[in-house]
Design an enzyme around this catalytic site. Sequence first.
Site, PDB file in Angstrom:
ATOM      1  N   GLN A   1       0.878  -1.176   0.006  1.00 20.54           N
ATOM      2  CA  GLN A   1      -0.058   0.052   0.133  1.00 20.54           C
ATOM      3  C   GLN A   1       1.086   1.163  -0.008  1.00 20.54           C
ATOM      4  O   GLN A   1       1.921   1.458   0.788  1.00 20.54           O
ATOM      5  CB  GLN A   1      -0.722  -0.145   1.168  1.00 20.54           C
ATOM      6  CG  GLN A   1      -2.030  -1.285   1.261  1.00 20.54           C
ATOM      7  CD  GLN A   1      -2.919  -1.085   0.256  1.00 20.54           C
ATOM      8  OE1 GLN A   1      -3.305  -0.152  -0.551  1.00 20.54           O
ATOM      9  NE2 GLN A   1      -3.892  -1.954  -0.005  1.00 20.54           N
TER      10      GLN A   1
ATOM     11  N   GLU B   1      -9.947   5.029  -0.459  1.00 21.62           N
ATOM     12  CA  GLU B   1     -10.077   3.600  -0.314  1.00 21.62           C
ATOM     13  C   GLU B   1     -11.572   3.479   0.252  1.00 21.62           C
ATOM     14  O   GLU B   1     -12.049   3.930   1.324  1.00 21.62           O
ATOM     15  CB  GLU B   1      -9.324   3.114   0.555  1.00 21.62           C
ATOM     16  CG  GLU B   1      -7.677   2.859   0.157  1.00 21.62           C
ATOM     17  CD  GLU B   1      -7.374   1.642  -0.613  1.00 21.62           C
ATOM     18  OE1 GLU B   1      -8.399   0.786  -0.938  1.00 21.62           O
ATOM     19  OE2 GLU B   1      -6.507   1.371  -1.373  1.00 21.62           O
TER      20      GLU B   1
ATOM     21  N   CYS C   1      -9.810   0.596  -4.450  1.00 22.47           N
ATOM     22  CA  CYS C   1      -9.185   2.259  -4.364  1.00 22.47           C
ATOM     23  C   CYS C   1      -9.808   2.859  -5.621  1.00 22.47           C
ATOM     24  O   CYS C   1      -9.774   4.336  -5.716  1.00 22.47           O
ATOM     25  CB  CYS C   1      -7.699   2.395  -4.518  1.00 22.47           C
ATOM     26  SG  CYS C   1      -7.064   1.523  -5.888  1.00 22.47           S
TER      27      CYS C   1
HETATM   28  C1  SAM Z   1      -4.571  -3.326  -4.285  1.00 22.50           C
HETATM   29  S1  SAM Z   1      -3.364  -4.677  -4.416  1.00 22.50           S
HETATM   30  C2  SAM Z   1      -3.824  -5.393  -2.528  1.00 22.50           C
HETATM   31  C3  SAM Z   1      -2.993  -6.093  -2.118  1.00 22.50           C
HETATM   32  C4  SAM Z   1      -3.027  -6.481  -0.457  1.00 22.50           C
HETATM   33  N1  SAM Z   1      -4.461  -7.033  -0.346  1.00 22.50           N
HETATM   34  C5  SAM Z   1      -2.615  -5.356   0.449  1.00 22.50           C
HETATM   35  O1  SAM Z   1      -3.624  -4.922   1.036  1.00 22.50           O
HETATM   36  O2  SAM Z   1      -1.593  -5.047   0.316  1.00 22.50           O
HETATM   37  C6  SAM Z   1      -4.162  -5.806  -5.136  1.00 22.50           C
HETATM   38  C7  SAM Z   1      -3.165  -7.151  -5.640  1.00 22.50           C
HETATM   39  O3  SAM Z   1      -3.785  -7.961  -6.215  1.00 22.50           O
HETATM   40  C8  SAM Z   1      -3.041  -8.817  -7.148  1.00 22.50           C
HETATM   41  N2  SAM Z   1      -3.753  -9.235  -8.256  1.00 22.50           N
HETATM   42  C9  SAM Z   1      -4.672  -8.350  -9.264  1.00 22.50           C
HETATM   43  N3  SAM Z   1      -5.287  -9.204 -10.156  1.00 22.50           N
HETATM   44  C10 SAM Z   1      -5.252 -10.413  -9.546  1.00 22.50           C
HETATM   45  C11 SAM Z   1      -5.830 -11.737 -10.014  1.00 22.50           C
HETATM   46  N4  SAM Z   1      -6.674 -11.709 -10.752  1.00 22.50           N
HETATM   47  N5  SAM Z   1      -5.552 -12.719  -8.955  1.00 22.50           N
HETATM   48  C12 SAM Z   1      -4.774 -12.622  -8.113  1.00 22.50           C
HETATM   49  N6  SAM Z   1      -4.109 -11.433  -7.783  1.00 22.50           N
HETATM   50  C13 SAM Z   1      -4.339 -10.583  -8.450  1.00 22.50           C
HETATM   51  C14 SAM Z   1      -1.988  -7.668  -7.675  1.00 22.50           C
HETATM   52  O4  SAM Z   1      -0.599  -8.106  -7.981  1.00 22.50           O
HETATM   53  C15 SAM Z   1      -1.919  -6.836  -6.208  1.00 22.50           C
HETATM   54  O5  SAM Z   1      -0.967  -7.564  -5.420  1.00 22.50           O
END
Ligand code: SAM
Length: 463
Positions: free
Chosen positions: A286, A456, A414
């Site tokens: 984040q 968020e 977000c």
């Molecule tokens: C907004 S971040 C949130 C990460 C974590 N929940 C945090 O609060 O730090 C979104 C994450 O989802 C992963 N991501 C995006 N699309 C995805 C998918 N289809 N399957 C698995 N992971 C995914 C991205 O690589 C990223 O690490």
Amino acid sequence: MFSPYCNNNVHNIVNIKRPVYLTYSFINHWIQIRKKSSVTNNKIEVSSTDILTDETQFRALEKSVTPLCRMPYEKQLVLKQHWTNTVCKELRSRLHNAKTLIRLPKVFPISSSPQINKYRNKDEFNFRPGIDGNPKTLGFFVSNPTKENIYCVSAMKLINMKQSHKDIAQVFEAFVRKSELPASYDHMDGGFWRGIIVRSNLKGDKMAIVVANPRGYANEVMLDEQRKFNDYLKSININVQSLYFHPSLHTRSSKDSTFILVDGDKYIYEDLCSFKFRISPDSFFQINTLAAEVLYKELFKLINLTKTSTLLDLCSGTGTVSIIGSQHVQSCVGIESVAQAVNDAKETAKINNIHNCDFIEGKVEMVLKQVLDELSMTSDLCAVLNPGRAGVHPKVINAIRNNRLINTLAYVSCKADSPITMKNLVELVVNNKKSRPFTLNSIKPVDMFPHTKHCELIFMFKR
Ligand SMILES: C[S@@+](CC[C@H](N)C(=O)[O-])C[C@H]1O[C@@H](n2cnc3c(N)ncnc32)[C@H](O)[C@@H]1O
């Protein structure tokens, strides 16, 4: 309704639908026509009457990246609270159109960010011609007043960026300007230097990732440039804990996963909610660490976990939700598509002596069904879905709806008003004969991005 959509990255600041090929002659042509400028010695000279001054460039950038920065913070929060209500009403209206009537969910007061300025722990700077015509101008891209083109503007005065990030960007630009290798704006243009990504933690440790286009460049040339930049940093006493080189063949560097450690440590570490997190160059973390603590505290207040719960952490990144939630539950399972982030999450669990978390690499839409099958004996399954701006594939929403064991779901977004996120939210609630819908009980806004229009939102669903 305003939309919170910029993340200090070219693809967000201007809405580029395809790679933009900005040739030097093209930018000359454009400036000559628009601004009565003249060209000498391969440089564009903009006349003093030109409206594209340093100040107007910066104002344009500021308007894109930190549009609320001239408004008192309290007023920014009022605006974001209002926006949350608007999102809520938009959702109800879409559900109404889909023949599903809902009561408006409770909207909680917004939580502010503990840090308002210099809060970003990651910034990405790229090369394009500046308004003075220098093809090696490092910064962010801004569209011109007529929206026909883009130019690169220095980010040095943005108030949400740390001084240490600005310093590294400035030093890198100076180094590249002296280099014989050209800048690269597109993977096919024969240029080399693309930009730099700077990350840091609250303690001030820094990771710098130099991004270059390797197409047509021999390994020895690339190694030589890496060594020269490392020597240059040392010669001017710029201390970077971790220096990487990232050759990227794609226009968006995130599509490549080769990160070559040039010098220093492989990882930086961040303290968050009393846990220590490992962060690799390609892993998500984040952007505002102190506000992330607020986000997670609010999230766990709303979810109501117990020692019999299993926490399903969908899009788990570096595992923050699982690691922080692990103390309240029986076990956690994280699913994440980026390998480095999954490895970080596993290592973070070890470092913090946590034994009830498992992390699986894969796209949620591909692996969720199997994970849910394996959890079929679980009695109390709670899910947190935090997919980032792009939302998730409809398969994920279907799998969640079809699983009878998931009765609590937090969708953290977000960019809640993006079309895909809105569609995801609607699909969780809409009445259909195939599966039991969720009820949207409440929405909690947390300001992670002061001075921007981002916010968020935690959407709490029950059934
Ligand atoms: C907004 S971040 C949130 C990460 C974590 N929940 C945090 O609060 O730090 C979104 C994450 O989802 C992963 N991501 C995006 N699309 C995805 C998918 N289809 N399957 C698995 N992971 C995914 C991205 O690589 C990223 O690490």
